[in-house]
Design an enzyme around this catalytic site. Structure first.
Site, mmCIF file in Angstrom:
data_model
loop_
_atom_site.group_PDB
_atom_site.id
_atom_site.type_symbol
_atom_site.label_atom_id
_atom_site.label_comp_id
_atom_site.label_asym_id
_atom_site.label_seq_id
_atom_site.Cartn_x
_atom_site.Cartn_y
_atom_site.Cartn_z
ATOM 1 N N ASN A 190 0.816 -1.219 0.000
ATOM 2 C CA ASN A 190 0.000 0.000 0.000
ATOM 3 C C ASN A 190 0.844 1.261 0.000
ATOM 4 O O ASN A 190 1.987 1.258 0.463
ATOM 5 C CB ASN A 190 -0.885 0.067 1.266
ATOM 6 N N GLY A 215 3.763 -4.947 14.409
ATOM 7 C CA GLY A 215 3.371 -6.331 14.200
ATOM 8 C C GLY A 215 3.959 -6.912 12.922
ATOM 9 O O GLY A 215 4.370 -8.085 12.890
ATOM 10 N N ASP A 216 4.028 -6.109 11.870
ATOM 11 C CA ASP A 216 4.610 -6.577 10.615
ATOM 12 C C ASP A 216 6.106 -6.824 10.764
ATOM 13 O O ASP A 216 6.647 -7.791 10.207
ATOM 14 C CB ASP A 216 4.356 -5.562 9.501
ATOM 15 N N ASP A 224 5.376 5.549 17.303
ATOM 16 C CA ASP A 224 4.487 5.121 16.219
ATOM 17 C C ASP A 224 4.480 3.594 16.193
ATOM 18 O O ASP A 224 5.504 2.965 15.932
ATOM 19 C CB ASP A 224 4.980 5.673 14.883
ATOM 20 N N THR A 272 2.661 1.715 14.135
ATOM 21 C CA THR A 272 2.009 1.269 12.904
ATOM 22 C C THR A 272 2.551 -0.048 12.367
ATOM 23 O O THR A 272 1.792 -0.949 12.032
ATOM 24 C CB THR A 272 2.135 2.359 11.818
ATOM 25 N N GLY A 298 1.957 -7.017 3.789
ATOM 26 C CA GLY A 298 2.872 -7.912 3.109
ATOM 27 C C GLY A 298 4.201 -7.264 2.795
ATOM 28 O O GLY A 298 5.272 -7.838 3.054
#
Length: 310
Positions: A10, A245-246, A240, A242, A40
């Protein structure tokens, strides 16, 4: 050694705000940043920067300037993008607000990510060559099933079941194809369909080889068969959260790949090693802004762990 991530990519549009607005409320942002994102793609960057593994990304971008920028960002990180297709229409976009306490709200417009429902022949060959296949649920579940089916018999399938989505499509169940399921507390409850975490963990652990539940500042829980173990979180001053987790998932996947082991030999010590590495990388990531921009390198993670243990 190789890791293939099949998932979303994205254009992140990130607004820094003092606090997240309530329904119907307007707040002013202090900054606006456009940067690469998508679960991803973030995980691919994290796996590559973890060092050692070659990493390929399989997904789709749109026929727009964002798509080209997102592709080039992965190339800069030495990620194989031969499996990144271009489709008509816009690339995926995430609208993100980050407040002063480092919490965020995210609205994802899937765009190109929603178009592919199965792998191409070339993408299937990439997946079949991997030791570890990492997927998420920001793409159609049918694509995740196809990726799992395309891997070779000794390869891992890691599913980060985020955001929550149905585990059955066209009669085919997803979880039996998963070796390691990675979820946060809310996703665990959604996946199990129960109201308390302990019951959810027990239910999910019987359906996959191994389960990892991330618990934010409380660390994570790893489960393999009848064994459970806690992984403490690393202390950090977040700005941050954001991509935390990735980052965890990408480093976790790279650690499994580096072990040289197959899913049939998974055990608690291996899971603890991977979860600890992921936790350290995630702790560093939350001290920086952005998703891909915040992912640390292997040397940074090693130095952080050494400082923490000193």
């Amino acid at each position: 050694m190789s890791v293939v991530i099949v998932g979303s990519i994205n254009q992140d549009i990130v607004a820094r705000v003092n606090r997240i607005p309530r329904p119907g409320e307007t707040v002013l942002a202090s900054t606006l940043v456009r940067t690469g994102g998508g679960k991803g793609a973030n995980q691919a960057v994290a796996a590559r920067r973890a060092g050692g593994a070659s990493v390929a990304f399989v997904g789709a971008v749109g026929a727009d300037p964002d798509g080209e920028m997102l592709r080039e960002a992965l190339v800069t990180d030495d990620i194989d993008v031969s499996g990144l297709s271009q489709v008509d229409g816009p690339s995926g976009t995430a609208l993100i607000s980050v407040d002063a306490a480092a919490e965020n709200t995210i609205v994802v417009v899937p765009g190109a990510n929603a178009v592919p429902t199965s792998l191409t022949s070339a993408q299937r060959d990439l997946v079949n060559a991997a030791n570890v296949v990492l997927t998420q649920l920001e793409v159609p579940t049918s694509l995740v099933l196809d990726a799992s089916a395309a891997r070779h018999k000794q390869a891992w399938h890691l599913l980060n079941a985020a955001p929550s989505a149905p585990f059955v499509i066209d009669g085919a169940a997803l979880l039996p194809s998963v070796d390691v399921l990675i979820v946060n507390e809310h996703e665990a409850l959604d996946a199990a369909g129960v109201g308390d975490l302990d019951t959810a963990v027990t239910a999910l652990a019987t359906r996959v080889r191994a389960l990892v539940v991330t618990l934010g500042r409380h660390g994570s829980l790893v489960v393999c068969g009848d064994e459970r173990a806690d992984v403490p979180a690393f202390a950090a001053d977040p700005i941050d959260t954001t991509g935390a987790g990735d980052t965890f998932c990408g480093v976790f996947a790279a650690t499994l790949d580096a072990s040289g082991r197959s899913p049939a030999t998974v055990d608690i010590p291996l899971l603890l090693q991977a979860a600890r590495a992921g936790a350290a990388a995630a702790a560093l990531a939350v001290t920086r802004s952005g998703a891909q921009d915040a992912v640390p390198t292997a040397s940074e993670v090693l130095a952080f762990i050494e400082r923490t243990n000193a």
